[in-house]
Design a protein around this motif. Structure first.
Motif, PDB file in Angstrom:
ATOM      1  N   MET A 129       0.800  -1.162   0.127  1.00 37.39           N
ATOM      2  CA  MET A 129      -0.094  -0.046  -0.069  1.00 37.39           C
ATOM      3  C   MET A 129       0.851   1.266  -0.003  1.00 37.39           C
ATOM      4  SD  MET A 129      -2.893   1.063   2.793  1.00 37.39           S
ATOM      5  CE  MET A 129      -4.022   2.425   2.532  1.00 37.39           C
ATOM      6  N   SER A 130       1.859   1.212   0.784  1.00 36.51           N
ATOM      7  CA  SER A 130       2.677   2.420   1.018  1.00 36.51           C
ATOM      8  C   SER A 130       3.563   2.645  -0.299  1.00 36.51           C
ATOM      9  CB  SER A 130       3.761   2.248   2.074  1.00 36.51           C
ATOM     10  OG  SER A 130       2.948   2.473   3.298  1.00 36.51           O
ATOM     11  N   ILE A 187       4.278   6.045  -5.503  1.00 41.05           N
ATOM     12  CA  ILE A 187       4.279   5.876  -6.953  1.00 41.05           C
ATOM     13  C   ILE A 187       3.140   6.863  -7.436  1.00 41.05           C
ATOM     14  CG2 ILE A 187       3.435   4.624  -9.044  1.00 41.05           C
ATOM     15  CD1 ILE A 187       4.898   2.296  -7.656  1.00 41.05           C
ATOM     16  N   GLY A 188       2.088   6.989  -6.379  1.00 38.89           N
ATOM     17  CA  GLY A 188       1.167   7.979  -6.728  1.00 38.89           C
ATOM     18  C   GLY A 188       1.370   9.228  -6.567  1.00 38.89           C
ATOM     19  N   MET A 231     -10.814   5.388  -2.778  1.00 35.75           N
ATOM     20  CA  MET A 231     -10.114   4.877  -1.924  1.00 35.75           C
ATOM     21  C   MET A 231     -10.953   4.069  -0.729  1.00 35.75           C
ATOM     22  SD  MET A 231      -7.317   6.718   0.734  1.00 35.75           S
ATOM     23  CE  MET A 231      -6.449   5.798   1.895  1.00 35.75           C
ATOM     24  N   SER A 232     -12.082   4.589  -0.478  1.00 36.56           N
ATOM     25  CA  SER A 232     -13.036   3.875   0.375  1.00 36.56           C
ATOM     26  C   SER A 232     -13.526   2.552  -0.166  1.00 36.56           C
ATOM     27  CB  SER A 232     -14.154   4.821   0.680  1.00 36.56           C
ATOM     28  OG  SER A 232     -13.789   6.103   1.425  1.00 36.56           O
ATOM     29  N   ALA A 233     -13.924   2.605  -1.590  1.00 39.11           N
ATOM     30  CA  ALA A 233     -14.237   1.323  -2.196  1.00 39.11           C
ATOM     31  C   ALA A 233     -13.102   0.465  -2.187  1.00 39.11           C
ATOM     32  CB  ALA A 233     -14.633   1.640  -3.591  1.00 39.11           C
ATOM     33  N   ALA A 234     -11.854   0.925  -2.256  1.00 38.79           N
ATOM     34  CA  ALA A 234     -10.896  -0.235  -2.084  1.00 38.79           C
ATOM     35  C   ALA A 234     -10.561  -0.796  -1.037  1.00 38.79           C
ATOM     36  CB  ALA A 234      -9.568   0.743  -2.794  1.00 38.79           C
ATOM     37  N   VAL A 235     -10.801   0.064   0.025  1.00 36.02           N
ATOM     38  CA  VAL A 235     -10.673  -0.517   1.476  1.00 36.02           C
ATOM     39  C   VAL A 235     -11.817  -1.394   1.844  1.00 36.02           C
ATOM     40  CG1 VAL A 235     -10.411   0.076   4.046  1.00 36.02           C
ATOM     41  CG2 VAL A 235      -9.103   1.430   2.365  1.00 36.02           C
ATOM     42  N   ALA A 270      -3.254  -1.972  -2.892  1.00 33.36           N
ATOM     43  CA  ALA A 270      -2.354  -1.167  -3.984  1.00 33.36           C
ATOM     44  C   ALA A 270      -3.072  -0.118  -4.700  1.00 33.36           C
ATOM     45  CB  ALA A 270      -1.816  -2.160  -5.137  1.00 33.36           C
ATOM     46  N   VAL A 271      -4.418  -0.286  -4.945  1.00 35.21           N
ATOM     47  CA  VAL A 271      -5.375   0.565  -5.432  1.00 35.21           C
ATOM     48  C   VAL A 271      -5.604   1.769  -4.229  1.00 35.21           C
ATOM     49  CG1 VAL A 271      -7.590   1.186  -6.296  1.00 35.21           C
ATOM     50  CG2 VAL A 271      -6.436  -0.913  -7.323  1.00 35.21           C
TER      51      VAL A 271
END
Length: 427
Positions: free
Chosen positions: A259-260, A265-266, A290-294, A311-312
């Motif tokens: 994730m980090s 990269i982002g 981000m909420s959807a990914a978590v 990662a997303v």
């Protein structure tokens, strides 16, 4: 866009000091969970200790940040970092101490150095030419995400391979080293620049007037709290979620590292170009993604799928943080930015503590996946409140909220955003 103007010996020295000061912050939540997870009710106690740590940050950041003297910041920063080192050393030296004593040490470890992130960020922008401020803050974001990438694996490896107290002793040593490093940097920074308060028609004084200036950015602080609440879910609940899925808990560190790294990269990609849309709209879109990914992390059964979702989430997290802090630099005058960064630090800490406390309270009663989904719901509520506040308050500078060419000259803090801006991250 070029990062050439950021490459200097002074910035390299600043980076070493910043890594030593921020690595303990990144290590603390997961290290506290591992410190007590073998005790009865260990995961809930670990979440409570992490909350005590973050509450210390919440209280310390605005109180100490408001007292920073920009031109003589070194003694103030050094005292705070030294207090943090003492707090971490107490946790590592006495891991079997009563919960109340551990909570007090965690509070000190969080409160003491809470003004350091804002102070170091303000110092960084004084070390580079005005037109390179955007690149400097982008580099800071990548550096910070890099620290967050390394710290989970470091904590997990030391806690499981050597002893659960060792990560906290390492944190104490690193923070003490950052104190020594401050003497290789300037003692402070200029509180005013060519686009300072006089040019913008406002002067920030002490007391109530400064509080009023800082309070105008409250929607940005709320959005900041929403952003870190998702990080709390990933860090504090992931070990329990892995156990629920039948996955070795040792994978928590590598998964958080994914994730980090994705966030770093982002941050680099976000700083390479301008992006369309208003800042508040961009922030809401990124936070929703981000909420959807978590939420997907809570629903996916296997480790590869969890890694992909994290990662997303990390990729979107960096953009959300940079956009949020771009808004903060737009709203506040230059001589209030260090204090504003500290208030932001407290706000994001509040989001972390609220979500961590919610997760800790739910873990004994519900499955870890349910705790994550409840935290996501809280995040969406905070994001909605911040978005509503920004719509209502509008922007104090003309042209605010439009697309920002991040490589443009960024010396004017209060300039219209369309003419340049400074992307940066939270810590």
């Amino acid at each position: 866009m070029s990062y050439r103007d950021v490459a200097s010996r002074r910035v390299l020295t600043w980076a070493l000091v910043a890594v030593a000061a921020r690595m303990p912050v990144a290590m603390a939540p997961l290290a506290l969970v591992f410190l007590v997870r073998e005790r009865p009710g260990g995961y809930s106690l670990g979440a409570a200790l992490a909350a005590a740590y973050v509450i210390g940050e919440i209280i310390g950041a605005p109180v100490l940040g408001m007292r920073l003297n920009p031109r003589r910041a070194r003694p103030h920063l050094a005292a705070g970092l030294l207090a943090g080192a003492v707090g971490f050393a107490g946790l590592g030296a006495f891991p079997a101490a009563p919960a109340a004593l551990l909570a007090g040490s965690a509070f000190l470890a969080g409160a003491g150095p809470a003004a350091a992130p804002g102070g170091l960020r303000a110092l960084l922008t004084s070390l580079v030419p005005g037109h390179a401020a955007a690149q400097a803050l982008s580099v800071e974001s990548m550096l910070t995400f890099g620290v967050w990438a390394v710290s989970p694996a470091t904590v997990t490896g030391l806690a499981l391979g050597v002893g659960p107290h060792l990560p906290l002793l390492l944190a104490a040593a690193l923070m003490a080293a950052s104190v020594a490093g401050l003497w290789f940097l300037p003692a402070g920074w200029a509180a005013d620049g060519p686009d300072g308060p006089e040019r913008r028609g406002e002067r920030v004084g002490r007391g109530a007037s400064r509080l009023r200036v800082l309070a105008r950015a409250w929607p940005v602080y709320v959005t900041g709290a929403a952003g870190l609440s998702l990080l709390a879910l990933a860090e504090l609940v992931l070990p329990a979620l892995l156990e629920q899925r039948g996955i070795a808990v040792g994978w928590a560190g590598p998964l958080l590292t994914v994730m980090s790294v994705s966030s770093a990269i982002g941050a680099f990609l976000y700083g390479l170009r301008s992006w369309p849309g208003r800042l508040r709209t961009r922030s809401v879109v990124l936070m929703a993604g981000m909420s959807a990914a978590v939420a997907a992390v809570a629903l996916i059964p296997g480790a590869p799928g969890i890694a992909a979702a994290l990662a997303v989430a990390g990729l979107l997290q960096s953009g959300a943080m940079l956009t949020r802090n771009l808004s903060l630099r737009e709203v506040l005058p230059p001589d209030a930015l260090a204090a504003g960064y500290s208030v932001m630090y407290a706000a994001v800490g509040a989001g972390y503590a609220a979500t961590g406390s919610l997760a800790g309270a739910l873990l004994p009663l519900a499955a870890p996946s349910t705790a994550i989904l409840a935290g996501v719901a809280l995040t969406l509520v905070l994001t909605s409140v911040g978005w509503w506040g920004e719509i209502r308050a509008g922007r104090s500078a003309p042209g605010a909220g439009t697309a920002v060419p991040l490589g443009a000259a960024a010396g004017a803090e209060g300039a219209p955003v369309g003419g340049g801006g400074d992307p940066e991250r939270r810590l």
